[in-house]
Motif scaffolding. Structure first.
Motif, short mmCIF file in Angstrom:
data_model
loop_
_atom_site.label_atom_id
_atom_site.label_comp_id
_atom_site.label_asym_id
_atom_site.label_seq_id
_atom_site.Cartn_x
_atom_site.Cartn_y
_atom_site.Cartn_z
N ALA A 258 29.97 -26.48 53.26
CA ALA A 258 29.78 -27.38 52.12
C ALA A 258 28.40 -27.99 52.24
O ALA A 258 28.11 -28.67 53.23
CB ALA A 258 30.86 -28.45 52.10
N LEU A 271 29.78 -25.10 47.52
CA LEU A 271 30.78 -24.73 48.52
C LEU A 271 30.84 -23.22 48.67
O LEU A 271 30.61 -22.47 47.72
CB LEU A 271 32.18 -25.22 48.11
CG LEU A 271 32.37 -26.71 47.79
CD1 LEU A 271 33.78 -26.95 47.29
CD2 LEU A 271 32.09 -27.55 49.03
N GLY A 283 38.38 -26.20 49.87
CA GLY A 283 37.25 -26.63 49.05
C GLY A 283 37.41 -28.06 48.55
O GLY A 283 36.45 -28.84 48.55
#
Length: 353
Positions: A258, A271, A283
């Protein structure tokens, strides 16, 4: 022959250091190492010397003064003083990486301090004679003192660098969390470092071309190693890495990255989750942590550039349960997530990163 440390101030003018060393040589003193500390009152020269057994402290001081040195300090040394300063500092840095709680003892060893006191009250740093006050980046401050010699700005800079290293290690350990997913799976989430490059490359290799294309918006090959290293440790921003854990708690493979790249009071987020770990809440958890980091950094908004057909990513943003503003430009949607009480900023044109 005997080992001595000699510290003296010499006018920072051409030839003055050679006069001092010549004066010592006339007494049979062999200079083994020398460090020069620049100060406002002149150059403070720190010598480790091998002197004849017949010379005592007073004679060494006299030799320094005949060589135009002043404010002389002389003390017997041990063989460990033969280690050069860079090697010594690197050894202390390695100790801090392993045990950041040893900061006080490391500073004592670095500076040869007699006393080290940590205070909870933050104070401004500085040097006053044989006392040094050093802010602790994690909060509070250190006060170090020794009988002699006086501290120099160079010593303060070295101590400050080691204190900042310890604080960085502490923050990284604090930010390391175990993420428990809705299906019971577990991942370790922490700040990425350059050491994660091999794992990040393997993550990209194991992601499908579609996943890579959605992450980078064009092309499916993924970034070159040099560019990926810069993404792991961005100059402005943060990258989080999620790894699996084995039965003993040790980290294994990287399954998600990320990124948050800051510019001004905004940051772009993106992401990449390995295909076999998608649709498991990874996520969403990573994006929430990015939002938290962005708010603590005082940013006004987080931007995400998402392909319009990337419904999973748009759902991930929706799970933040925050007000958002979206603007579509062809096949690309720019989503703005305002942070704290900041007003929604107008979306900016998409930049591929």
């Amino acid at each position: 022959m005997a080992l001595w440390r000699i510290r003296a101030t010499v006018d920072d003018r051409p030839g003055y250091l050679s006069v001092l060393t010549a004066s010592l040589a006339l007494r049979g003193v062999n200079i083994l190492t020398v460090q020069v500390h620049t100060t406002e009152v002149g150059a403070v020269d720190d010598f480790l010397v091998d002197a004849p057994d017949s010379l005592d402290e007073a004679e060494l001081v006299a030799a320094v003064e005949r060589g135009r040195g002043r404010d002389c300090w002389v003390a017997r040394s041990e063989a460990r003083g033969l280690a050069d300063q860079p090697t010594r500092v690197l050894g202390l840095a390695t100790r801090l990486v392993r045990d950041p709680d040893a900061t006080g003892e490391v500073l004592r060893t670095l500076l040869g301090a007699d006393e080290v006191t940590w205070r909870s009250t933050p104070v401004g740093g500085g040097v006053t004679g044989t006392t040094m006050t050093l802010p602790d980046p994690t909060g509070g401050s250190y006060e170090l003192s020794r009988v002699a010699p006086t501290f120099t700005p160079a010593e303060y800079a070295r101590a400050q660098a080691l204190a900042e290293l310890a604080a960085t290690v502490t923050r990284q350990r604090t930010d390391r969390v175990t993420l428990v997913l809705p299906d019971g799976g577990e991942l370790v989430v922490r700040q990425a470092t350059g050491d994660d490059l091999a794992g990040a490359l393997e993550l990209h290799r194991r992601c499908s071309a579609r996943s890579r294309q959605r992450r980078y918006l064009s092309g499916a090959a993924g970034p070159a190693p040099a560019r990926l290293r810069r993404l792991l440790e961005p100059a402005q921003g943060l990258t989080l890495v999620a790894t699996t854990v084995d039965s003993g708690g040790a980290a294994e493979s990287v399954v998600a990255l990320a990124n948050m790249l800051a510019e001004g009071d905004e940051a772009e987020a993106a992401l990449l989750v390995r295909d076999d770990w998608q649709r498991r809440g990874v996520g969403t958890a990573l994006l929430r942590r990015l939002v938290g980091h962005a708010e603590r950094a005082g940013l006004a908004a987080l931007l995400l550039h998402v392909q319009a057909e990337n419904a999973p990513m748009l759902r991930t943003v929706g799970r933040l349960a925050r007000p958002t503003a979206s603007q579509r430009d062809g096949a690309l949607v720019t989503v703005t997530v305002p942070l704290a009480a900041a007003p929604v900023a107008p979306p900016v044109p998409a930049r591929k990163h």
